[in-house]
Design a protein around this motif. Structure first.
Motif, short mmCIF file in Angstrom:
data_model
loop_
_atom_site.label_atom_id
_atom_site.label_comp_id
_atom_site.label_asym_id
_atom_site.label_seq_id
_atom_site.Cartn_x
_atom_site.Cartn_y
_atom_site.Cartn_z
N ALA A 117 0.92 -0.96 -0.14
CA ALA A 117 -0.19 0.38 0.05
C ALA A 117 0.31 1.12 -0.01
CB ALA A 117 -1.03 -0.08 1.21
N LEU A 118 1.80 1.42 0.70
CA LEU A 118 2.96 2.39 0.96
C LEU A 118 3.57 1.86 -0.41
CD1 LEU A 118 3.92 2.03 4.60
CD2 LEU A 118 3.00 3.77 3.79
N THR A 119 4.11 1.90 -1.05
CA THR A 119 4.72 1.51 -2.55
C THR A 119 3.90 1.78 -3.20
OG1 THR A 119 6.08 0.19 -2.12
CG2 THR A 119 5.66 0.65 -4.53
N ALA A 120 2.44 1.72 -3.39
CA ALA A 120 1.41 2.43 -4.65
C ALA A 120 1.22 3.86 -3.95
CB ALA A 120 0.35 1.31 -4.38
N THR A 121 0.91 4.05 -3.06
CA THR A 121 0.80 5.93 -2.61
C THR A 121 1.29 6.31 -3.15
OG1 THR A 121 -0.48 4.59 -0.66
CG2 THR A 121 -0.34 6.51 -0.73
N PHE A 122 3.38 5.83 -3.15
CA PHE A 122 4.06 6.80 -3.49
C PHE A 122 4.41 6.80 -4.42
CE2 PHE A 122 8.70 7.54 -5.23
CZ PHE A 122 8.52 8.82 -4.57
N CYS A 123 3.63 6.14 -5.72
CA CYS A 123 3.36 5.51 -7.62
C CYS A 123 2.59 7.08 -7.52
CB CYS A 123 3.27 4.43 -7.55
SG CYS A 123 5.02 3.31 -7.23
N PHE A 124 1.54 6.83 -6.71
CA PHE A 124 0.38 7.36 -7.34
C PHE A 124 0.81 8.99 -6.95
CE2 PHE A 124 -2.70 3.41 -6.36
CZ PHE A 124 -2.54 3.41 -7.36
N SER A 125 0.97 9.15 -5.95
CA SER A 125 1.24 10.47 -5.67
C SER A 125 2.28 11.70 -7.08
CB SER A 125 2.14 10.80 -4.41
OG SER A 125 1.46 10.61 -3.78
N ILE A 126 2.97 9.93 -7.31
CA ILE A 126 4.22 10.67 -9.08
C ILE A 126 3.36 11.20 -10.08
CG2 ILE A 126 6.44 9.86 -10.34
CD1 ILE A 126 7.25 10.38 -7.22
N ASN A 127 1.90 10.01 -10.36
CA ASN A 127 1.99 9.86 -11.10
C ASN A 127 0.26 11.85 -11.18
OD1 ASN A 127 0.07 7.86 -13.21
ND2 ASN A 127 -1.41 9.12 -12.17
N ASP A 128 -0.34 11.68 -9.77
CA ASP A 128 -0.98 12.59 -9.80
C ASP A 128 0.25 13.71 -10.43
OD1 ASP A 128 -2.91 11.09 -9.68
OD2 ASP A 128 -1.88 12.11 -6.62
N SER A 129 1.74 14.55 -9.29
CA SER A 129 2.28 15.35 -10.17
C SER A 129 2.50 15.37 -11.04
CB SER A 129 3.16 15.19 -9.11
OG SER A 129 2.84 15.00 -7.82
N SER A 130 3.18 14.06 -12.36
CA SER A 130 3.53 14.72 -13.23
C SER A 130 1.82 14.70 -14.82
CB SER A 130 3.82 13.04 -14.02
OG SER A 130 4.74 12.53 -13.36
N ILE A 165 8.64 12.23 -18.85
CA ILE A 165 7.68 12.51 -18.36
C ILE A 165 6.58 11.47 -18.24
CG2 ILE A 165 5.68 14.04 -16.34
CD1 ILE A 165 7.87 16.47 -18.15
N LEU A 166 6.21 11.38 -19.41
CA LEU A 166 5.12 10.33 -19.46
C LEU A 166 5.50 8.73 -19.88
CD1 LEU A 166 4.31 11.89 -23.36
CD2 LEU A 166 2.84 11.62 -21.06
N PHE A 167 6.86 8.44 -19.73
CA PHE A 167 7.28 7.21 -19.02
C PHE A 167 7.31 7.10 -17.85
CE2 PHE A 167 11.16 4.81 -17.68
CZ PHE A 167 10.40 3.51 -18.32
N LEU A 168 7.53 8.32 -17.06
CA LEU A 168 7.28 7.92 -16.06
C LEU A 168 5.88 8.20 -15.28
CD1 LEU A 168 8.71 8.10 -13.06
CD2 LEU A 168 7.97 10.60 -12.39
N LEU A 169 4.74 8.77 -15.98
CA LEU A 169 3.44 7.79 -15.84
C LEU A 169 3.48 6.49 -15.85
CD1 LEU A 169 1.24 11.27 -16.96
CD2 LEU A 169 1.24 10.55 -15.28
N GLY A 170 3.86 6.22 -17.43
CA GLY A 170 2.97 4.17 -17.23
C GLY A 170 4.18 3.78 -16.74
N LEU A 171 4.97 4.34 -15.98
CA LEU A 171 6.05 3.52 -14.90
C LEU A 171 5.29 3.47 -13.32
CD1 LEU A 171 8.64 1.54 -14.20
CD2 LEU A 171 9.72 3.40 -13.69
N SER A 172 5.18 4.43 -12.87
CA SER A 172 4.32 4.31 -11.45
C SER A 172 2.83 4.24 -11.58
CB SER A 172 3.83 5.81 -11.26
OG SER A 172 3.04 6.84 -12.43
N SER A 173 1.47 4.49 -13.15
CA SER A 173 0.42 3.95 -13.02
C SER A 173 0.34 2.08 -13.11
CB SER A 173 0.21 3.92 -14.69
OG SER A 173 -1.22 3.08 -14.94
N ALA A 174 1.70 1.32 -14.29
CA ALA A 174 2.52 -0.27 -13.63
C ALA A 174 2.43 -0.46 -12.51
CB ALA A 174 2.77 -0.45 -14.19
N LEU A 175 3.63 0.59 -12.04
CA LEU A 175 3.56 -0.03 -10.58
C LEU A 175 2.47 -0.04 -9.46
CD1 LEU A 175 7.52 0.50 -10.35
CD2 LEU A 175 6.39 -1.49 -10.77
#
Length: 328
Positions: A23-36, A240-250
């Motif tokens: 859950a903590l890992t996912a939350t960080f990934c989603f935060s990256i996703n939101d900011s991007s 940034i788009l690549f980071l979006l894909g990575l954060s969304s998948a993870l």
């Protein structure tokens, strides 16, 4: 090659602990996703960003995560209807949240959205028959007061756009209740893949109707984010788009894993960690410093979530569920 048995059965950590870490890992990934996405919202259409993100995420899932989670056999399912329901819930949740995010401060949008874990905690009793004691119900009420302070209904500071993350929260709660219902037979990779497929189908369909920009220029920044025509991405935005894909998948993989391994009413409060992350990104990236009332509301929300988790740890009762049945 690793599979789910290697990742979870051989671990010395309990399923509840693994769920919390996920859950903590996912939350960080989603935060990256939101900011991007907020960063890109001024130059691209929402549906174009979502389509590019989802295609990249699906490729990553199929090439890396699915093979590590048991191979392509895990994609076979007899519950395609439930996967479609989950997919439409998360698409609606994302679209409404990101539309609000385009004009609202990052921290405020995340704070309003955090009625979602409160809804999950309540629905876990009604739908999943999980037990929630009076102390946790009190914490839910305190968190709800914090959300109301953030929204400030009836005041001159109230914005209609704040209803978008509010609506997103209900869809997000429904998504994770469905995750708990099918998590015993469906792997996290399976659920993540079908969600990305739904994103691609919906955003692609929207692009067919709106992608040429014929309705652009008829509203403010939020409507422009929805109706803007598709453009070829700038080279400087590709990372940034690549980071979006990575954060969304993870993020999608780990949040599905979290709700498979532990009770919804335990995992939900951990998602509150997105609040300090959102504040940090809002200040550093967008120069958005929360107002005093926002700080107070955030404190109540975070405090309520931490109290719920503390009560669970004191009770010491099992937080996990039966291990998911392995599907090869």
């Amino acid at each position: 090659m690793w599979c789910r048995e290697a990742m979870f059965k051989n671990s010395t950590l309990s399923t509840g602990t693994l769920g919390a870490i996920s859950a903590l890992t996912a939350t960080f990934c989603f935060s990256i996703n939101d900011s991007s996405i907020k960063f890109l919202s001024g130059g691209y259409a929402l549906h174009q960003i979502v389509l590019i993100r989802s295609v990249l995420a699906l490729v990553l899932l199929l090439l890396v995560i699915v093979p590590l989670d048991g191979g392509f056999g895990v994609l076979k399912t007899k519950r395609i209807g439930m996967h479609m329901m989950r997919g439409f819930c998360v698409v609606f949740a994302n679209m409404t949240f990101f539309l609000g995010l385009s004009i609202l401060p990052l921290a405020d949008t995340v704070a309003v959205f955090f009625i979602s874990p409160l809804i999950i905690t309540a629905l876990s009793v009604v739908v999943l028959s999980e037990k929630v004691g009076p102390q946790r119900w009190l914490a839910v009420l305190v968190g709800l007061v914090g959300v109301m302070i953030m929204v400030r209904p009836g005041s001159s500071d109230f914005e209609i756009a704040l209803l978008l993350p509010f609506a997103s929260a209900f869809a997000y709660a429904s998504l994770h209740i469905l995750t708990r219902k099918i998590g015993a037979t469906e792997s996290a990779a399976t659920m993540s893949v079908y969600i990305q497929i739904t994103f691609i189908a919906v955003s692609g369909a929207i692009g067919l109707f709106l992608g040429n920009g014929q309705y652009a220029g008829q509203g403010g920044p939020m409507l422009e984010f929805l109706f803007r025509g598709w453009v070829w991405p700038n080279t400087s935005d590709l990372w940034i788009l690549f980071l979006l894909g990575l954060s969304s998948a993870l993020g999608g993989f780990f949040i599905s894993q979290a709700y498979r391994l532990a009770e919804a009413s335990v995992i939900a409060p951990l998602e509150y960690t997105a609040m300090p992350i959102a504040i940090f990104f809002g200040v550093v990236i967008f120069g958005e410093w929360p107002e005093p009332a926002s700080w107070f509301g955030m404190s109540l929300i975070i405090g309520a979530g931490l109290f719920v988790f503390w009560r669970e740890s004191l009770q010491g009762r099992p937080k996990g569920v039966a291990r998911p049945r392995t599907r090869r």
